[in-house]
Design an enzyme around this catalytic site. Structure first.
Site: not given
Ligand code: SRM
Ligand code: SF4
Length: 581
Positions: A452, A491, A446, A227, A495, A93, A225, A162
């Protein structure tokens, strides 16, 4: 206890308020503290030829460098049967504050994707690029290629700050430029300082210095993390209330004065774990624009020192805010930043969506917002997105801006160059994406399968076909092309920020989703769980009934999210804690 460099790690430096011995904290805390500032054994693991993976601890440390170990989940079962190790690969990323890049950077990143990343680039919900499918032997070369494009991947993942978001739409202007520059400045200020990144990926020299290696973070970085996002009313494209820390621009015309600030937003939750919930940030006051960096640093250090380091499920900033209370937080913030917040100024949002097509900025330049379904850039049979956008990058003299809705703005086009850009768009059928229905144009999914590791159900690969079916229902009820903000995730992690959408689906198991209703059209309201663990047939039959009622009973200009609350189909969620009630 000592780390690899022999330093004492019993008490993390600079984290003055962490009084507990590190042994009592979450194992990730010990890992960070003992990692020699994120070095671990990453460098040697990259050259280990026997496996396509790296050791578990290093997978965690690599996240701080913007790299995730994954495996191709489509191949998992087959490889297991063949007694082969999973098809390990890496996601990278990029750090791209505000989603801005030059045509030259676009071409370099696209070139790397074509060479090493399956000819596909993924634009994310936080305005950056992800490469998928990079095998270990190509990892370092790809990271060096990103560096050649004058970009990096520092802190794109990990327990740190982030990618910082910044509003894009509707009309790029001097105000947008100033806010973007503050977002980029903040990003540069709050990323880790460790030389590990340069040493491991760029073969940088090891420097011996008596200066602390992480003056801001200390050895244990953040509990989780963190943000930041900058929004420019009336457009809340960044969903500012979902950010840990939000800054809402207060301006008169093009003159930026400062920001209302929000704290404690977040989406992540776990099913059947009521202690976890999405939460909207609270507006706590106003800061003049000159104070942004002091504010950003003060908030970060409070979370560094008071965030929950024992239980990762409760380690996000939103829980620190709920556990300690807003009054405590504000007093601590004033103390740390050395000035008091002013009273919040009036502001109003109208939408969190993107405005498509051509728009003219205040400087007379043109900007074209192109719909990119779920942010996936590759050559599809009908549309050559990758080839076409590279061709545009070769002739484009302005810049590109990635939007928080996974779309792309071809920004700063002179009047004289518009026709040429339009020709290339047409030649590759890129403009055709705009002919999608309003439902598609207001949707996000997502990544989910196959990359993922946390995915439970399809998302990016499934949402478009589900939307086609929902479009059929809308059409049957005389609501063709009606916009409903719809988001899907594989899930509950959220995201694609599903919990603020009017209609949302989060994956529970293959083909099964939780369905949510009632978010607000400018990201101002959480939605509520309507039905749990349902498949497509049930989703469509429920929507048939609800959309039928909506068509019959809706008030003029009423939006779907507002209607489901007024009609009593779901109850309004009043706070994060209320989300699970
Ligand atoms: Fe996310 C984890 C993809 C935005 C909340 N996110 C992941 C991971 C890295 C899975 C992992 O930990 O193994 C995913 C990788 C998937 C892949 O194959 O690419 C993933 N997140 C993404 C992206 C690529 C989704 C997308 O379709 O664009 C976004 C990348 C953003 C970036 O450029 O940095 C992405 N993730 C978000 C957002 C939205 C936002 O930030 O505006 C959220 C919700 C906001 C928040 O943080 O509360 C988000 N991602 C999570 C979480 C839950 C965190 C939590 O508080 O519990 C995880 C899991 C974790 O961190 O344990 C996670
Ligand atoms: Fe993966 Fe869940 Fe984030 Fe979708 S919402 S990219 S399934 S961690």
């Amino acid at each position: 206890m000592t780390d690899q460099s022999g330093d004492d790690i019993t008490t993390p430096d600079r984290s003055a308020d962490i009084s507990q011995p590190i042994e009592t904290l979450d194992p990730n805390e010990r890992l960070k503290a003992g990692s020699n500032y994120l070095r671990g054994t990453i460098a040697s693991g990259l050259t280990e030829p026997v496996t396509g993976s790296v050791v578990d601890d290093d997978t965690k440390l690599m996240k701080f460098h913007g790299v995730y170990q994954q495996d191709d989940r489509d191949l998992r079962d087959e490889r297991r049967k063949q007694k082969l190790e999973p098809a390990y690969q890496f996601m990278i990323r990029v750090r791209l504050a505000g989603g801005v890049c030059t045509p030259d950077q676009w071409l370099k990143l696209a070139g790397l994707a074509q060479k090493y990343g399956g000819s596909s680039l993924r634009m994310t919900t936080r305005q950056t690029f992800q490469f998928h499918g990079i095998v270990k032997s190509n990892l370092k070369t790809t990271m060096q290629g990103i560096n050649d494009a004058l970009l990096d991947t520092i802190a794109a993942c990990g327990d740190d700050t982030r990618g910082i978001m910044s509003s894009v739409n509707p009309h790029l202007s001097a105000l947008h430029r100033e806010v973007y520059e503050l977002a980029a400045l903040t990003s540069d200020h709050v990323i880790p300082r460790t030389r590990a990144y340069h040493e491991i990926w760029l073969d940088g020299e090891k420097r011996i210095s008596s200066e602390p290696e992480e003056p801001l973070y200390g050895k244990t970085y953040l509990p989780r993390k963190f943000k930041y996002g900058f929004a420019i009313p009336p457009v809340n494209d960044i969903d500012v209330f979902t950010q840990d820390v939000g800054l809402i621009a207060i301006a008169s015309g093009e003159t930026l004065h400062g920001f209302n600030v929000t704290v404690g937003g977040g989406m992540g939750r776990t099913d059947r774990a009521p202690a976890t919930y999405p939460r909207l940030g609270d507006v706590i006051g106003y800061i003049p624009k000159e104070r942004v960096i002091e504010f950003a640093e003060a908030v970060l250090t409070i979370q560094r020192d008071y965030g929950n380091r024992k239980d990762r499920a409760r380690a996000r900033f939103k829980y620190t805010i709920d556990d300690k209370g807003l009054d405590w937080f504000k007093a601590e913030l004033d103390r740390r930043q050395g000035f008091a917040l002013e009273e919040a100024r009036p502001f109003s949002f109208e939408t969190n969506g993107d405005e498509y097509g051509w728009a003219r900025g205040s400087d007379g330049l043109w900007h074209y917002t192109l719909f990119i379904e779920n942010g996936r850039v590759r050559d599809f049979t009908q549309r050559q997105l990758m080839t076409g956008l590279c061709e545009i990058a070769r002739i484009h003299k302005g810049e590109f801006r990635l939007t928080p809705n996974q779309n792309l703005v071809i920004a700063k086009v002179a009047e004289a160059d518009r026709a040429h850009i339009e020709e290339v768009l047409a030649a590759h059928h890129l403009g055709d994406t705009m002919e999608r229905s309003a439902l598609h144009l207001n949707s996000m999914a997502c990544v989910s399968f196959p990359t993922c590791g946390l995915a439970m159900a399809e998302s990016e690969r499934y949402l478009p076909s589900l939307l086609d079916k929902i479009d059929g229902i809308l059409e049957n009820h005389g609501l063709s092309d009606f916009p409903i903000t719809t988001r899907m995730t594989g899930c509950p992690n959220g995201c694609a920020r599903p919990y603020v959408a009017e209609l949302a689906f989060t994956g529970r198991a293959p083909g099964k989703y939780n369905m949510y209703l009632g978010g607000g059209v400018y990201g101002q309201r959480l939605n509520r769980l309507y039905l749990e663990n349902i498949g497509e047939e049930r989703i469509l039959s429920e929507l048939e009934t609800i959309i039928g009622r909506f068509a019959r009973e809706k008030l003029e200009d009423e939006r779907f999210g507002d209607f489901v609350l007024r009609a009593g189909i779901v109850r309004e969620v009043t706070s994060g804690k209320d989300f699970n009630s």
